[in-house]
Design an enzyme around this catalytic site. Structure first.
Site, PDB file in Angstrom:
ATOM      1  N   HIS A 159      48.632  16.487  67.795  1.00  0.00           N
ATOM      2  CA  HIS A 159      49.787  15.597  67.783  1.00  0.00           C
ATOM      3  C   HIS A 159      50.568  15.830  66.490  1.00  0.00           C
ATOM      4  O   HIS A 159      49.978  15.857  65.411  1.00  0.00           O
ATOM      5  CB  HIS A 159      49.332  14.135  67.808  1.00  0.00           C
ATOM      6  CG  HIS A 159      49.422  13.531  69.171  1.00  0.00           C
ATOM      7  ND1 HIS A 159      48.356  12.893  69.785  1.00  0.00           N
ATOM      8  CD2 HIS A 159      50.459  13.453  70.045  1.00  0.00           C
ATOM      9  CE1 HIS A 159      48.755  12.451  70.982  1.00  0.00           C
ATOM     10  NE2 HIS A 159      50.012  12.774  71.162  1.00  0.00           N
ATOM     11  N   CYS A 213      50.524  13.330  77.193  1.00  0.00           N
ATOM     12  CA  CYS A 213      49.765  14.217  76.304  1.00  0.00           C
ATOM     13  C   CYS A 213      48.289  14.207  76.666  1.00  0.00           C
ATOM     14  O   CYS A 213      47.666  15.245  76.867  1.00  0.00           O
ATOM     15  CB  CYS A 213      49.891  13.733  74.857  1.00  0.00           C
ATOM     16  SG  CYS A 213      51.518  14.010  74.156  1.00  0.00           S
ATOM     17  N   GLU A 234      43.100  16.122  68.108  1.00  0.00           N
ATOM     18  CA  GLU A 234      42.479  15.318  69.169  1.00  0.00           C
ATOM     19  C   GLU A 234      41.227  16.021  69.700  1.00  0.00           C
ATOM     20  O   GLU A 234      41.280  17.159  70.136  1.00  0.00           O
ATOM     21  CB  GLU A 234      43.471  15.128  70.327  1.00  0.00           C
ATOM     22  CG  GLU A 234      44.787  14.447  69.939  1.00  0.00           C
ATOM     23  CD  GLU A 234      44.636  12.958  69.644  1.00  0.00           C
ATOM     24  OE1 GLU A 234      43.546  12.404  69.871  1.00  0.00           O
ATOM     25  OE2 GLU A 234      45.622  12.356  69.185  1.00  0.00           O
TER      26      GLU A 234
END
Length: 196
Positions: free
Chosen positions: A163, A144, A82
């Protein structure tokens, strides 16, 4: 010694065992070499509590890099890197039934914050046998993403978020721990280059 801080998340919804925490524990067993001190912590799937922990980590430990690992329930055997955290749109309720005030992380914070780690470069240069790695610019507006944004905000971008998929026969905690080790060593290398 450089301190790196890692977090995984606790159980939520149908996931009694959260693969992100299992992967982080496994990583901690493996370590990242002698120069890196690892500190790990399980964060609750609760916005406010997670945020309080984040503030505490930055004020007391001031790590070189913080890395979070979260469970992507939709991901089948994918590791997702991410790039950024988003400030707004947190409508979904946490494990205690709450969502943040104003549905955002930091009331006057920027819309999004990018990690100082260039995930695209990382992604180009890395491969983990037996699993695909993909890039993402949207961590999903739940705990998250919320925690990631908070870490980026307090840590001036010195944070990363990965993730991981749920555990399965092919994706064991051991496998994920090893994959994280490979990915995070590459991240730390990038941090080193930036410092020079």
């Amino acid at each position: 010694k450089y301190l790196s801080f890692f977090s995984g998340f606790g159980p939520f919804r149908q996931y009694v065992v959260n693969s992100s925490w299992e992967a982080v524990k496994e990583l901690s067993k493996r370590g990242l070499g002698e120069n890196i001190k690892l500190q790990i912590m399980q964060l609750p799937v609760v916005y406010q509590k997670a945020k309080e922990q984040v503030c505490k980590i930055w004020t007391t430990l001031q790590p070189l890099l913080t890395v979070h690992v979260g469970l992507a329930s939709s991901a089948t055997a994918l590791i997702i890197l991410e790039q950024c955290g988003k400030n707004k749109g947190y409508q979904e309720r946490d494990a205690c039934g709450f969502h943040p005030e104003g549905a955002c992380c930091v009331l006057d914070g920027p819309e999004k914050i990018e990690s100082t780690i260039n995930m695209k470069t990382l992604w180009r240069n890395i491969s983990v046998q037996g699993i695909d790695i993909i890039l993402s610019r949207d961590a999903g507006r739940y705990i998250c993403d919320y925690t990631y944004y908070t870490f980026l905000y307090y840590g001036n971008g010195r944070a990363a978020f990965i993730h991981v998929p749920p555990l399965s026969e092919s994706v064991t905690a051991e496998f994920l721990g090893k994959a994280l080790q490979t990915i995070i060593l590459a991240m730390l290398e990038q941090c080193g280059e930036q410092r020079e």
